[in-house]
Design a protein around this motif. Sequence first.
Motif, PDB file in Angstrom:
ATOM      1  N   TYR A   1      10.629 -10.665  24.830  1.00 16.95           N
ATOM      2  CA  TYR A   1       9.253 -10.169  24.940  1.00 16.95           C
ATOM      3  C   TYR A   1       8.499 -10.476  23.664  1.00 16.95           C
ATOM      4  O   TYR A   1       8.967 -10.141  22.571  1.00 16.95           O
ATOM      5  CB  TYR A   1       9.233  -8.656  25.091  1.00 16.95           C
ATOM      6  CG  TYR A   1       9.901  -8.086  26.329  1.00 16.95           C
ATOM      7  CD1 TYR A   1       9.152  -7.710  27.422  1.00 16.95           C
ATOM      8  CD2 TYR A   1      11.280  -7.872  26.367  1.00 16.95           C
ATOM      9  CE1 TYR A   1       9.752  -7.138  28.548  1.00 16.95           C
ATOM     10  CE2 TYR A   1      11.884  -7.298  27.479  1.00 16.95           C
ATOM     11  CZ  TYR A   1      11.117  -6.943  28.564  1.00 16.95           C
ATOM     12  OH  TYR A   1      11.712  -6.376  29.658  1.00 16.95           O
TER      13      TYR A   1
ATOM     14  N   ARG B   1      12.678 -11.789  40.698  1.00 16.33           N
ATOM     15  CA  ARG B   1      13.674 -10.805  40.328  1.00 16.33           C
ATOM     16  C   ARG B   1      14.520 -10.406  41.511  1.00 16.33           C
ATOM     17  O   ARG B   1      14.195 -10.676  42.648  1.00 16.33           O
ATOM     18  CB  ARG B   1      12.975  -9.556  39.826  1.00 16.33           C
ATOM     19  CG  ARG B   1      12.926  -9.362  38.316  1.00 16.33           C
ATOM     20  CD  ARG B   1      14.024  -9.995  37.593  1.00 16.33           C
ATOM     21  NE  ARG B   1      15.129  -9.108  37.409  1.00 16.33           N
ATOM     22  CZ  ARG B   1      15.290  -8.345  36.344  1.00 16.33           C
ATOM     23  NH1 ARG B   1      14.457  -8.357  35.359  1.00 16.33           N
ATOM     24  NH2 ARG B   1      16.327  -7.574  36.237  1.00 16.33           N
TER      25      ARG B   1
ATOM     26  N   HIS C   1      11.943   0.451  37.972  1.00 16.45           N
ATOM     27  CA  HIS C   1      11.662   0.551  36.547  1.00 16.45           C
ATOM     28  C   HIS C   1      10.793  -0.629  36.104  1.00 16.45           C
ATOM     29  O   HIS C   1      10.657  -1.613  36.843  1.00 16.45           O
ATOM     30  CB  HIS C   1      12.946   0.662  35.720  1.00 16.45           C
ATOM     31  CG  HIS C   1      13.936  -0.432  35.945  1.00 16.45           C
ATOM     32  ND1 HIS C   1      14.791  -0.477  37.023  1.00 16.45           N
ATOM     33  CD2 HIS C   1      14.208  -1.554  35.221  1.00 16.45           C
ATOM     34  CE1 HIS C   1      15.551  -1.550  36.952  1.00 16.45           C
ATOM     35  NE2 HIS C   1      15.208  -2.237  35.862  1.00 16.45           N
TER      36      HIS C   1
ATOM     37  N   PHE D   1       9.159   2.158  28.393  1.00 14.74           N
ATOM     38  CA  PHE D   1       9.960   1.902  29.592  1.00 14.74           C
ATOM     39  C   PHE D   1       9.583   2.953  30.626  1.00 14.74           C
ATOM     40  O   PHE D   1       9.477   4.137  30.301  1.00 14.74           O
ATOM     41  CB  PHE D   1      11.442   2.011  29.227  1.00 14.74           C
ATOM     42  CG  PHE D   1      12.391   1.759  30.363  1.00 14.74           C
ATOM     43  CD1 PHE D   1      12.676   0.461  30.776  1.00 14.74           C
ATOM     44  CD2 PHE D   1      13.008   2.825  31.030  1.00 14.74           C
ATOM     45  CE1 PHE D   1      13.573   0.221  31.820  1.00 14.74           C
ATOM     46  CE2 PHE D   1      13.904   2.594  32.073  1.00 14.74           C
ATOM     47  CZ  PHE D   1      14.181   1.285  32.472  1.00 14.74           C
TER      48      PHE D   1
ATOM     49  N   ASP E   1      16.963  -3.567  40.322  1.00 16.43           N
ATOM     50  CA  ASP E   1      18.029  -4.580  40.204  1.00 16.43           C
ATOM     51  C   ASP E   1      19.066  -4.296  41.274  1.00 16.43           C
ATOM     52  O   ASP E   1      19.909  -3.412  41.095  1.00 16.43           O
ATOM     53  CB  ASP E   1      18.651  -4.515  38.806  1.00 16.43           C
ATOM     54  CG  ASP E   1      17.652  -4.934  37.753  1.00 16.43           C
ATOM     55  OD1 ASP E   1      17.634  -6.108  37.389  1.00 16.43           O
ATOM     56  OD2 ASP E   1      16.852  -4.078  37.319  1.00 16.43           O
TER      57      ASP E   1
ATOM     58  N   HIS F   1      10.334  -3.211  39.326  1.00 19.12           N
ATOM     59  CA  HIS F   1      11.387  -3.820  40.136  1.00 19.12           C
ATOM     60  C   HIS F   1      12.634  -2.939  40.199  1.00 19.12           C
ATOM     61  O   HIS F   1      12.755  -1.966  39.449  1.00 19.12           O
ATOM     62  CB  HIS F   1      11.765  -5.198  39.568  1.00 19.12           C
ATOM     63  CG  HIS F   1      12.411  -5.116  38.224  1.00 19.12           C
ATOM     64  ND1 HIS F   1      11.695  -4.938  37.066  1.00 19.12           N
ATOM     65  CD2 HIS F   1      13.711  -5.146  37.852  1.00 19.12           C
ATOM     66  CE1 HIS F   1      12.533  -4.874  36.040  1.00 19.12           C
ATOM     67  NE2 HIS F   1      13.760  -5.001  36.491  1.00 19.12           N
TER      68      HIS F   1
ATOM     69  N   LEU G   1       6.910  -6.391  31.763  1.00 21.96           N
ATOM     70  CA  LEU G   1       7.852  -6.713  32.847  1.00 21.96           C
ATOM     71  C   LEU G   1       7.509  -5.822  34.030  1.00 21.96           C
ATOM     72  O   LEU G   1       7.443  -4.596  33.887  1.00 21.96           O
ATOM     73  CB  LEU G   1       9.271  -6.434  32.354  1.00 21.96           C
ATOM     74  CG  LEU G   1      10.413  -6.841  33.265  1.00 21.96           C
ATOM     75  CD1 LEU G   1      10.506  -8.350  33.400  1.00 21.96           C
ATOM     76  CD2 LEU G   1      11.726  -6.306  32.714  1.00 21.96           C
TER      77      LEU G   1
ATOM     78  N   VAL H   1       8.549  -2.407  32.286  1.00 19.13           N
ATOM     79  CA  VAL H   1       8.170  -2.332  30.862  1.00 19.13           C
ATOM     80  C   VAL H   1       6.695  -2.765  30.766  1.00 19.13           C
ATOM     81  O   VAL H   1       6.396  -3.957  30.771  1.00 19.13           O
ATOM     82  CB  VAL H   1       9.043  -3.263  29.992  1.00 19.13           C
ATOM     83  CG1 VAL H   1       8.603  -3.233  28.529  1.00 19.13           C
ATOM     84  CG2 VAL H   1      10.510  -2.870  30.096  1.00 19.13           C
TER      85      VAL H   1
ATOM     86  N   ARG I   1      25.649  -6.667  33.854  1.00 22.34           N
ATOM     87  CA  ARG I   1      25.961  -6.180  35.206  1.00 22.34           C
ATOM     88  C   ARG I   1      27.367  -6.587  35.646  1.00 22.34           C
ATOM     89  O   ARG I   1      27.806  -7.696  35.337  1.00 22.34           O
ATOM     90  CB  ARG I   1      25.011  -6.845  36.224  1.00 22.34           C
ATOM     91  CG  ARG I   1      23.538  -6.633  35.947  1.00 22.34           C
ATOM     92  CD  ARG I   1      22.834  -7.956  35.684  1.00 22.34           C
ATOM     93  NE  ARG I   1      21.508  -7.759  35.091  1.00 22.34           N
ATOM     94  CZ  ARG I   1      20.414  -7.561  35.803  1.00 22.34           C
ATOM     95  NH1 ARG I   1      20.467  -7.583  37.102  1.00 22.34           N
ATOM     96  NH2 ARG I   1      19.262  -7.369  35.201  1.00 22.34           N
TER      97      ARG I   1
ATOM     98  N   ARG J   1      10.707  -8.489  21.025  1.00 20.45           N
ATOM     99  CA  ARG J   1      11.779  -7.595  21.474  1.00 20.45           C
ATOM    100  C   ARG J   1      12.715  -8.393  22.367  1.00 20.45           C
ATOM    101  O   ARG J   1      12.255  -9.268  23.108  1.00 20.45           O
ATOM    102  CB  ARG J   1      11.171  -6.447  22.269  1.00 20.45           C
ATOM    103  CG  ARG J   1      12.161  -5.599  23.027  1.00 20.45           C
ATOM    104  CD  ARG J   1      11.461  -4.422  23.703  1.00 20.45           C
ATOM    105  NE  ARG J   1      12.438  -3.527  24.293  1.00 20.45           N
ATOM    106  CZ  ARG J   1      12.766  -3.532  25.584  1.00 20.45           C
ATOM    107  NH1 ARG J   1      12.169  -4.363  26.420  1.00 20.45           N
ATOM    108  NH2 ARG J   1      13.674  -2.697  26.037  1.00 20.45           N
TER     109      ARG J   1
ATOM    110  N   SER K   1      21.890  -1.531  29.562  1.00 28.32           N
ATOM    111  CA  SER K   1      20.730  -2.168  28.917  1.00 28.32           C
ATOM    112  C   SER K   1      20.786  -1.955  27.407  1.00 28.32           C
ATOM    113  O   SER K   1      20.980  -0.831  26.932  1.00 28.32           O
ATOM    114  CB  SER K   1      19.470  -1.542  29.525  1.00 28.32           C
ATOM    115  OG  SER K   1      18.373  -1.688  28.670  1.00 28.32           O
TER     116      SER K   1
ATOM    117  N   ASN L   1      16.000 -10.741  28.354  1.00 28.20           N
ATOM    118  CA  ASN L   1      14.541 -10.875  28.430  1.00 28.20           C
ATOM    119  C   ASN L   1      13.983 -10.918  27.021  1.00 28.20           C
ATOM    120  O   ASN L   1      14.325 -10.054  26.197  1.00 28.20           O
ATOM    121  CB  ASN L   1      13.930  -9.664  29.146  1.00 28.20           C
ATOM    122  CG  ASN L   1      14.104  -9.747  30.638  1.00 28.20           C
ATOM    123  OD1 ASN L   1      13.701 -10.719  31.256  1.00 28.20           O
ATOM    124  ND2 ASN L   1      14.718  -8.736  31.226  1.00 28.20           N
TER     125      ASN L   1
ATOM    126  N   ASN M   1      15.783  -7.749  25.230  1.00 26.39           N
ATOM    127  CA  ASN M   1      16.561  -6.794  26.020  1.00 26.39           C
ATOM    128  C   ASN M   1      17.652  -7.542  26.769  1.00 26.39           C
ATOM    129  O   ASN M   1      17.425  -8.625  27.301  1.00 26.39           O
ATOM    130  CB  ASN M   1      15.659  -6.061  27.024  1.00 26.39           C
ATOM    131  CG  ASN M   1      16.464  -5.160  27.942  1.00 26.39           C
ATOM    132  OD1 ASN M   1      16.862  -5.547  29.035  1.00 26.39           O
ATOM    133  ND2 ASN M   1      16.756  -3.954  27.485  1.00 26.39           N
TER     134      ASN M   1
END
Length: 383
Positions: free
Chosen positions: A207, A370, A272, A239, A218, A216, A213, A274, A328, A322, A230, A205, A324
């Motif tokens: 930013y 997402r 979570h 966060f 995952d 959501h 963000l 952002v 996974r 930024r 992460s 991602n 991120n």
Amino acid sequence: MAKMAASVLDNSEDAFRKIFKFYKRRDLPPDFRDVTDFCSGAAGEKIVPVKLNPAAVRDGDAVSVGLKPIRDWRAFSLQGYPGFIFISNPFLRGSQAYWVRQCLKTYPQKPNVCNLDMHMPLSDTQDIWGRSAQVLRFASSEKRQAKTLLEKLRWVTLGYHYNWDTKTYSANHFTPFPSDLHALSFRITAACGFPGFSSEAAILNYYRSDSSLGIHVDESELDHSWPLLSLSFGQSAIFLLGGPRKQDPPTAMFIHSGDVMLMSGPSRLLYHAVPRIVPAPQERAAVLEDFSSASSLQEGSMLEAVAEEDWAVCSRYIQSSRVNVTVRQVLGPGQSFPEMPPISVQRSDEGRTDGYHNESADGDRWKRKRSCSGSDSVGTKET
Ligand code: SIN
């Protein structure tokens, strides 16, 4: 919880959403009194230092991907969030530059997939770095009208490419996962008690200073027994880590450049978000000025030195941005994807419904879906 943030909870419905808006709002000076900062060393009421097993990764293996030996890491857990691990910048001095360069120059390259592919012909997105670097190297964004492709980049997917429309991964939309990023992920997850992690998919991602963000979970990976890893580079972020239900009130924490988080076990499927990007504190901003010249790389390093001219572009970009990376493991041992018809990449944004938006106030709005059944849409209308 301090009065200011508690006051937004008066009407207790959907506490997460209210706290998200509290940190996102720009009409009042930000109030960060309730934000946990692992980097300050001050043990907040919920922060618990964690001892990782220094023998889980050999020092040379850690150093070869730009990490300090594990015994030098500062790792923490958070009360009330079992399985959540926060590692305060375990990177060796100068080595973040390599990872920033990979995120900006290498990983957006084809065959990887990015948001720009949805709107542009392949000939335009073939060389995002090459078409942006000259401009970024010599002119700051204030002195230009048009944005470079790099500044328009919002996400890149690696490995099994996440399909935003079906919210799934599939066997037939896969490209090889970068071996350097796998080596880094394998070592960090092993240090945290998950030996044998297989990096099968990643979402990067990107930013800008006014991006956010939405809320959501995952959950599209078929096996949730492996952690979500992460990695963050560049400017800092607030966060929010919530609970298993969307309305559970979240804990707010700062993530700075180099910080690493693991969501595993009961924390693997927590909501979570952002809500805000914030300038890096001075001590972390200095880290961003370091770059990995050949002379600063340790012997046996898998990392290549970053050329000075590349670093000029990267450092200008991360002065206001930024990146991120979430890595996974999608499949469990012996698991395979259910049979699916072949997919085609959608090249227009028509018909795309939103899971959530990551949006820049400058009008460079972008939308994405997402891996979240219960995702929350965060857009101009609602905020
Ligand atoms: C982050 O940018 O720190 C979070 C990214 C994500 O949840 O995918």
